[in-house]
Write a protein that holds these residues in place. Structure first.
Motif, mmCIF file in Angstrom:
data_model
loop_
_atom_site.group_PDB
_atom_site.id
_atom_site.type_symbol
_atom_site.label_atom_id
_atom_site.label_comp_id
_atom_site.label_asym_id
_atom_site.label_seq_id
_atom_site.Cartn_x
_atom_site.Cartn_y
_atom_site.Cartn_z
ATOM 1 N N LEU A 2 23.192 -15.993 43.823
ATOM 2 C CA LEU A 2 23.478 -17.390 43.523
ATOM 3 C C LEU A 2 23.813 -17.531 42.048
ATOM 4 O O LEU A 2 23.229 -16.869 41.203
ATOM 5 C CB LEU A 2 22.260 -18.270 43.812
ATOM 6 C CG LEU A 2 21.690 -18.264 45.215
ATOM 7 C CD1 LEU A 2 20.457 -19.150 45.268
ATOM 8 C CD2 LEU A 2 22.730 -18.736 46.197
ATOM 9 N N GLY A 3 24.736 -18.429 41.752
ATOM 10 C CA GLY A 3 25.041 -18.739 40.367
ATOM 11 C C GLY A 3 24.133 -19.861 39.891
ATOM 12 O O GLY A 3 23.962 -20.865 40.573
ATOM 13 N N THR A 4 23.545 -19.688 38.722
ATOM 14 C CA THR A 4 22.649 -20.697 38.162
ATOM 15 C C THR A 4 22.608 -20.538 36.655
ATOM 16 O O THR A 4 23.217 -19.626 36.093
ATOM 17 C CB THR A 4 21.228 -20.575 38.765
ATOM 18 O OG1 THR A 4 20.445 -21.680 38.338
ATOM 19 C CG2 THR A 4 20.566 -19.278 38.385
ATOM 20 N N LYS A 5 21.902 -21.423 36.000
ATOM 21 C CA LYS A 5 21.657 -21.304 34.567
ATOM 22 C C LYS A 5 20.164 -21.290 34.358
ATOM 23 O O LYS A 5 19.419 -21.938 35.097
ATOM 24 C CB LYS A 5 22.274 -22.474 33.803
ATOM 25 C CG LYS A 5 23.761 -22.389 33.673
ATOM 26 C CD LYS A 5 24.265 -23.454 32.745
ATOM 27 C CE LYS A 5 25.749 -23.257 32.506
ATOM 28 N NZ LYS A 5 26.235 -24.229 31.534
ATOM 29 N N GLY A 6 19.729 -20.548 33.363
ATOM 30 C CA GLY A 6 18.298 -20.471 33.108
ATOM 31 C C GLY A 6 18.005 -20.021 31.696
ATOM 32 O O GLY A 6 18.906 -19.827 30.878
ATOM 33 N N THR A 7 16.737 -19.842 31.418
ATOM 34 C CA THR A 7 16.267 -19.423 30.102
ATOM 35 C C THR A 7 15.776 -17.983 30.183
ATOM 36 O O THR A 7 15.018 -17.631 31.079
ATOM 37 C CB THR A 7 15.124 -20.341 29.625
ATOM 38 O OG1 THR A 7 15.617 -21.672 29.515
ATOM 39 C CG2 THR A 7 14.581 -19.891 28.282
ATOM 40 N N MET A 61 32.238 -20.249 25.018
ATOM 41 C CA MET A 61 33.526 -20.902 25.253
ATOM 42 C C MET A 61 33.907 -20.876 26.733
ATOM 43 O O MET A 61 34.919 -21.427 27.115
ATOM 44 C CB MET A 61 34.622 -20.206 24.429
ATOM 45 C CG MET A 61 34.352 -20.178 22.940
ATOM 46 S SD MET A 61 34.138 -21.820 22.214
ATOM 47 C CE MET A 61 35.785 -22.458 22.339
ATOM 48 N N GLU A 62 33.096 -20.228 27.554
ATOM 49 C CA GLU A 62 33.399 -20.082 28.977
ATOM 50 C C GLU A 62 33.182 -21.397 29.725
ATOM 51 O O GLU A 62 32.225 -22.117 29.472
ATOM 52 C CB GLU A 62 32.529 -19.002 29.603
ATOM 53 C CG GLU A 62 32.785 -17.615 29.080
ATOM 54 C CD GLU A 62 34.085 -17.015 29.566
ATOM 55 O OE1 GLU A 62 34.576 -17.411 30.638
ATOM 56 O OE2 GLU A 62 34.616 -16.150 28.863
ATOM 57 N N ASP A 63 34.064 -21.691 30.662
ATOM 58 C CA ASP A 63 33.955 -22.858 31.522
ATOM 59 C C ASP A 63 33.019 -22.524 32.676
ATOM 60 O O ASP A 63 33.146 -21.472 33.315
ATOM 61 C CB ASP A 63 35.347 -23.227 32.059
ATOM 62 C CG ASP A 63 35.329 -24.384 33.015
ATOM 63 O OD1 ASP A 63 34.636 -25.379 32.738
ATOM 64 O OD2 ASP A 63 36.014 -24.283 34.050
ATOM 65 N N GLU A 64 32.073 -23.417 32.957
ATOM 66 C CA GLU A 64 31.069 -23.168 33.999
ATOM 67 C C GLU A 64 31.709 -22.914 35.359
ATOM 68 O O GLU A 64 31.289 -22.029 36.096
ATOM 69 C CB GLU A 64 30.112 -24.354 34.079
ATOM 70 C CG GLU A 64 28.941 -24.115 34.975
ATOM 71 C CD GLU A 64 27.919 -25.239 34.916
ATOM 72 O OE1 GLU A 64 27.433 -25.618 35.988
ATOM 73 O OE2 GLU A 64 27.622 -25.716 33.814
ATOM 74 N N ASP A 65 32.739 -23.684 35.715
ATOM 75 C CA ASP A 65 33.402 -23.479 37.006
ATOM 76 C C ASP A 65 34.080 -22.113 37.072
ATOM 77 O O ASP A 65 34.120 -21.478 38.116
ATOM 78 C CB ASP A 65 34.420 -24.587 37.281
ATOM 79 C CG ASP A 65 33.750 -25.916 37.591
ATOM 80 O OD1 ASP A 65 32.608 -25.915 38.110
ATOM 81 O OD2 ASP A 65 34.359 -26.962 37.300
ATOM 82 N N GLU A 66 34.610 -21.663 35.948
ATOM 83 C CA GLU A 66 35.247 -20.348 35.916
ATOM 84 C C GLU A 66 34.207 -19.233 36.024
ATOM 85 O O GLU A 66 34.410 -18.245 36.715
ATOM 86 C CB GLU A 66 36.030 -20.189 34.617
ATOM 87 C CG GLU A 66 36.844 -18.909 34.555
ATOM 88 C CD GLU A 66 37.674 -18.833 33.292
ATOM 89 O OE1 GLU A 66 37.659 -17.756 32.672
ATOM 90 O OE2 GLU A 66 38.319 -19.826 32.935
ATOM 91 N N ILE A 67 33.074 -19.419 35.354
ATOM 92 C CA ILE A 67 32.022 -18.402 35.391
ATOM 93 C C ILE A 67 31.500 -18.226 36.811
ATOM 94 O O ILE A 67 31.367 -17.123 37.311
ATOM 95 C CB ILE A 67 30.846 -18.778 34.449
ATOM 96 C CG1 ILE A 67 31.297 -18.706 32.992
ATOM 97 C CG2 ILE A 67 29.652 -17.850 34.674
ATOM 98 C CD1 ILE A 67 30.274 -19.247 32.022
#
Length: 128
Positions: A2-7, A61-67
């Motif tokens: 899964l794609g997510t963001k975290g610390t 500089m990366e776009d979240e949708d692209e990542i």
């Protein structure tokens, strides 16, 4: 995954909003490969500057949708949809493993399906 963001913690520095890949079965977490080098450089600089925390988003500089474009699911989706999609993908892979007579891969996929099926049942009970 899964794609997510975290610390993530790099020595004594916490780096927030790092794009991550997370396995819902084995709970493995990896920095997304598209930003791995950026993360390593930023984390090292932040640590060497003695910062206790830093926000990855402020420097990327990366776009979240692209990542996360290559991820099958994202954490912000409905958990039941995520689990069902993971089950469907695992079943597809299982048929390939059977065709290839890869018993080790087949066993691994069956374990994965068992975990995902239990998770699906729990989610269905919550929705009821």
């Amino acid at each position: 995954m899964l794609g997510t963001k975290g610390t993530l913690k790099h020595y004594r520095t916490q780096v927030h909003n790092v794009p991550l890949l997370f396995c819902p079965v084995c709970h493995r977490v990896e920095v997304h490969y598209k930003v791995e080098n950026e993360y390593e450089v930023l984390a090292e600089y932040a640590h060497s500057d003695g910062l206790s925390e830093i926000d990855f988003q402020d420097f990327s500089m990366e776009d979240e949708d692209e990542i996360f474009g290559n991820c099958v699911n994202r954490e912000d989706e409905d958990p039941l949809d995520i689990v069902q999609n993971q089950i469907d993908l695992s079943l597809d892979l299982l048929s390939v493993a059977v065709q290839l007579n890869d018993t080790e891969w087949e066993a691994e996929l069956k374990r994965r399906l068992a975990v995902m099926s239990r998770r699906r049942m729990k989610l269905l009970q919550k929705h009821s």
